[in-house]
Scaffold this motif. Structure first.
Motif, PDB file in Angstrom:
ATOM      1  N   GLY A 158       0.867  -1.360  -0.062  1.00 42.76           N
ATOM      2  CA  GLY A 158      -0.023   0.026  -0.037  1.00 42.76           C
ATOM      3  C   GLY A 158       0.921   1.291  -0.121  1.00 42.76           C
ATOM      4  O   GLY A 158       1.961   1.204   0.385  1.00 42.76           O
ATOM      5  N   HIS A 159       0.114   2.370  -0.409  1.00 47.37           N
ATOM      6  CA  HIS A 159       0.932   3.643  -0.358  1.00 47.37           C
ATOM      7  C   HIS A 159       2.263   3.650  -1.268  1.00 47.37           C
ATOM      8  O   HIS A 159       2.391   3.078  -2.151  1.00 47.37           O
ATOM      9  CB  HIS A 159       0.729   4.117   1.159  1.00 47.37           C
ATOM     10  CG  HIS A 159      -0.501   3.933   1.740  1.00 47.37           C
ATOM     11  ND1 HIS A 159      -1.456   4.876   1.667  1.00 47.37           N
ATOM     12  CD2 HIS A 159      -0.792   2.868   2.601  1.00 47.37           C
ATOM     13  CE1 HIS A 159      -2.377   4.146   2.408  1.00 47.37           C
ATOM     14  NE2 HIS A 159      -2.012   3.124   2.912  1.00 47.37           N
ATOM     15  N   GLY A 160       3.148   4.597  -0.764  1.00 45.24           N
ATOM     16  CA  GLY A 160       4.309   4.722  -1.566  1.00 45.24           C
ATOM     17  C   GLY A 160       4.437   6.255  -2.070  1.00 45.24           C
ATOM     18  O   GLY A 160       3.471   6.973  -2.227  1.00 45.24           O
ATOM     19  N   ARG A 173       6.742   4.624   8.936  1.00 45.58           N
ATOM     20  CA  ARG A 173       5.708   4.873   8.149  1.00 45.58           C
ATOM     21  C   ARG A 173       5.203   3.826   7.317  1.00 45.58           C
ATOM     22  O   ARG A 173       5.813   2.670   7.173  1.00 45.58           O
ATOM     23  CB  ARG A 173       6.572   5.639   6.941  1.00 45.58           C
ATOM     24  CG  ARG A 173       6.961   7.045   7.481  1.00 45.58           C
ATOM     25  CD  ARG A 173       7.692   7.961   6.409  1.00 45.58           C
ATOM     26  NE  ARG A 173       8.928   7.120   5.717  1.00 45.58           N
ATOM     27  CZ  ARG A 173       9.696   7.283   4.947  1.00 45.58           C
ATOM     28  NH1 ARG A 173       9.449   8.856   4.343  1.00 45.58           N
ATOM     29  NH2 ARG A 173      10.729   6.696   4.309  1.00 45.58           N
ATOM     30  N   GLU A 174       3.979   3.574   7.254  1.00 47.66           N
ATOM     31  CA  GLU A 174       3.421   2.496   6.708  1.00 47.66           C
ATOM     32  C   GLU A 174       3.681   2.110   5.234  1.00 47.66           C
ATOM     33  O   GLU A 174       3.931   0.799   5.002  1.00 47.66           O
ATOM     34  CB  GLU A 174       1.822   2.783   6.442  1.00 47.66           C
ATOM     35  CG  GLU A 174       0.776   1.681   5.973  1.00 47.66           C
ATOM     36  CD  GLU A 174      -0.566   2.024   5.778  1.00 47.66           C
ATOM     37  OE1 GLU A 174      -0.980   3.008   5.883  1.00 47.66           O
ATOM     38  OE2 GLU A 174      -1.342   1.022   5.026  1.00 47.66           O
ATOM     39  N   LYS A 175       4.023   3.042   4.374  1.00 46.31           N
ATOM     40  CA  LYS A 175       4.492   2.747   3.146  1.00 46.31           C
ATOM     41  C   LYS A 175       5.624   1.750   3.309  1.00 46.31           C
ATOM     42  O   LYS A 175       6.084   0.958   2.399  1.00 46.31           O
ATOM     43  CB  LYS A 175       4.769   3.999   2.230  1.00 46.31           C
ATOM     44  CG  LYS A 175       6.042   4.816   2.710  1.00 46.31           C
ATOM     45  CD  LYS A 175       6.286   5.970   1.726  1.00 46.31           C
ATOM     46  CE  LYS A 175       7.178   6.853   2.258  1.00 46.31           C
ATOM     47  NZ  LYS A 175       7.721   7.859   1.455  1.00 46.31           N
ATOM     48  N   VAL A 227      -1.309  -5.181   0.874  1.00 45.92           N
ATOM     49  CA  VAL A 227      -0.891  -5.073   2.276  1.00 45.92           C
ATOM     50  C   VAL A 227      -0.513  -3.741   2.780  1.00 45.92           C
ATOM     51  O   VAL A 227      -0.362  -2.757   2.287  1.00 45.92           O
ATOM     52  CB  VAL A 227       0.597  -5.738   2.234  1.00 45.92           C
ATOM     53  CG1 VAL A 227       1.147  -5.801   3.627  1.00 45.92           C
ATOM     54  CG2 VAL A 227       0.630  -7.249   1.744  1.00 45.92           C
ATOM     55  N   HIS A 228      -1.226  -3.719   3.982  1.00 48.71           N
ATOM     56  CA  HIS A 228      -1.315  -2.238   4.809  1.00 48.71           C
ATOM     57  C   HIS A 228      -1.027  -2.441   6.260  1.00 48.71           C
ATOM     58  O   HIS A 228      -1.107  -3.694   6.672  1.00 48.71           O
ATOM     59  CB  HIS A 228      -2.658  -1.704   4.609  1.00 48.71           C
ATOM     60  CG  HIS A 228      -3.001  -1.298   3.308  1.00 48.71           C
ATOM     61  ND1 HIS A 228      -3.139   0.209   2.801  1.00 48.71           N
ATOM     62  CD2 HIS A 228      -3.148  -2.022   2.061  1.00 48.71           C
ATOM     63  CE1 HIS A 228      -3.220   0.290   1.364  1.00 48.71           C
ATOM     64  NE2 HIS A 228      -3.543  -1.138   0.926  1.00 48.71           N
ATOM     65  N   ALA A 229      -1.256  -1.328   6.892  1.00 51.83           N
ATOM     66  CA  ALA A 229      -1.080  -1.120   8.330  1.00 51.83           C
ATOM     67  C   ALA A 229      -1.903  -0.102   8.893  1.00 51.83           C
ATOM     68  O   ALA A 229      -1.783   0.993   8.254  1.00 51.83           O
ATOM     69  CB  ALA A 229       0.386  -0.995   8.818  1.00 51.83           C
TER      70      ALA A 229
HETATM   71 ZN   LIG Z   1      -2.777   1.716   4.190  1.00 50.62          ZN
END
Ligand SMILES: [Zn+2]
Length: 402
Positions: A158-160, A173-175, A227-229
């Motif tokens: 996820g994200h980025g 950071r989640e990314k 996939v995330h957090a």
């Molecule tokens: Zn996320």
């Protein structure tokens, strides 16, 4: 005479500065994010600004003019080129506009838009540079044998890039953590006979949600795992959750809120990109989604069960929400919130390579179990499932509890 000259000069100066566009906006930073087939340039602005964009050839370059803009100290040095941008040059036109020239390594397409402030950034001028060909680079899917193909699992971190996702109290950071978990998951999947993982992003860059889905489809993926957090105000909350797309929309307020936040990656300050046909697209997608939804449900249950072995599961059932990234009509899809990055203990664990490996192993085990229980016809896994006990095939899972 001696008196008049300075007076004239003073009048000219006054009139010139009146004719020039008044300094209206500060450029506070210029940031570049390079992906494999696109590069994003972001100007952080103090306010709204008029701009124009030109794509020029011989040599390939992009010229951006911003009216009434001034570079603040943080932006006065041109950033180094990256990705398809060889060099960034800064200058000022005689007419007063700030000019930014991006020297390109190859012919490109460019689009630009002004993004309104959101809770993370102020005004931004965004320039997206892409290859002149289609963004989807055709990829040959390698088949082991024509009659026994490999399963393809799209693993989506996820994200980025400029979208860090959720941020923990200690700055995690989640990314970053989800990319580490996704890479580990992809390694484990690809190490298994009859399975191959493809990453929708493999670096710190932004991939629009629809491009993630397109990449999965271009690879003819059998399953899509995002996939995330997670993050929530109450820092005590912990545990993982697994989501699939809901047909009737988010069922409760919490998942609706979460869906809005995760989908917000594509909505930069409320500006939806290339999604003008969004409503129509969603209707069409929903109609053809029933079959993959039931497959998604079964696969997600397997993954949730395995995550339960690693740590606390937030909710024992598979959750449903309207995540854009799950909307592939023909690919069973799930979104795994591996943990709460907002929970201090889970934030520490998410940074740990050992725990990242455990989470990846759990997701892998769930994916493995799902496909061995429901092998698509014509795959090598279908052959293996017919000949071997599902769990015996697996060599890479972190938990030995079996
Ligand atoms: Zn996320």
């Amino acid at each position: 005479m001696k008196f008049r000259i300075p007076q004239i000069a003073w009048v000219m100066l006054l009139s010139t500065s009146w004719m020039l566009p008044a300094h209206a906006v500060d450029v506070r930073a210029i940031r570049l994010w390079a992906g494999p087939d696109s590069t994003r340039v972001v100007l952080d602005l103090s306010g709204s600004a008029q701009h124009s964009l030109q794509v020029l050839k011989n040599p390939d370059r992009v010229v951006l003019d911003v009216a009434g803009a001034r570079l603040t100290s943080g932006a006065r040095t041109a950033p180094a080129g990256t990705g398809m941008v060889k060099q960034v040059r800064l200058g000022r036109r005689p007419t007063g506009e700030l000019r930014i020239v991006l020297d390109m390594a190859r012919p490109i397409q460019a689009k630009s838009f002004l993004a309104a402030p959101n809770n993370r950034y102020g005004y931004r001028l965004v320039i997206d540079l892409g290859q002149t060909q289609s963004v989807e680079t055709p990829v040959k899917v390698e088949h082991a044998r024509p009659d026994a193909r490999d399963l393809i699992i799209a693993v989506d971190a996820g994200h980025g890039g400029e979208d860090p996702g959720a941020i923990g109290k200690n700055g995690t950071r989640e990314k970053d953590v989800v990319l580490a978990i996704a890479r580990e998951l992809a390694l484990k999947i690809s190490a298994e006979p009859g399975m191959k993982a493809v990453l929708t992003r493999n670096g710190d860059y932004f991939v629009p949600l629809r491009d993630r889905m397109r990449r999965a489809r271009a690879q003819q993926a059998d399953l899509f795992v995002s996939v995330h957090a997670d993050s929530i105000r109450d820092r005590r909350v912990d545990g993982s959750s697994v989501y699939i797309l809901s047909q009737r929309g988010a069922t409760d307020e919490a998942s609706r809120w979460l869906a809005e936040r995760e989908n917000a990656s594509d909505l930069i300050g409320g500006v939806s990109l290339d999604d003008k046909d969004d409503v129509l697209a969603s209707v069409l997608l929903d109609l053809s989604q029933s079959a993959s939804l039931s497959a998604s449900q079964v696969a997600a249950e397997r993954v949730l069960r395995e995550l339960n072995r690693v740590g606390e599961v937030r909710k024992p059932q598979v959750q449903q929400a309207r995540f854009m990234v799950l909307k592939s009509p023909d690919i069973p899809s799930m979104l795994v919130e591996t943990a709460y990055i907002s929970n201090p203990q889970e934030e520490v664990r998410l940074r740990s390579p050992l725990h990242q490996e455990k989470l990846a192993a759990a997701i892998h085990q769930g994916v493995h179990d799902y496909f061995y229980a429901n092998p698509p016809a014509g795959t090598r896994v279908a052959q293996l499932a017919a000949g071997a006990a599902p769990r015996a095939v697996l060599a890479t899972a972190g938990d030995s509890g079996g």
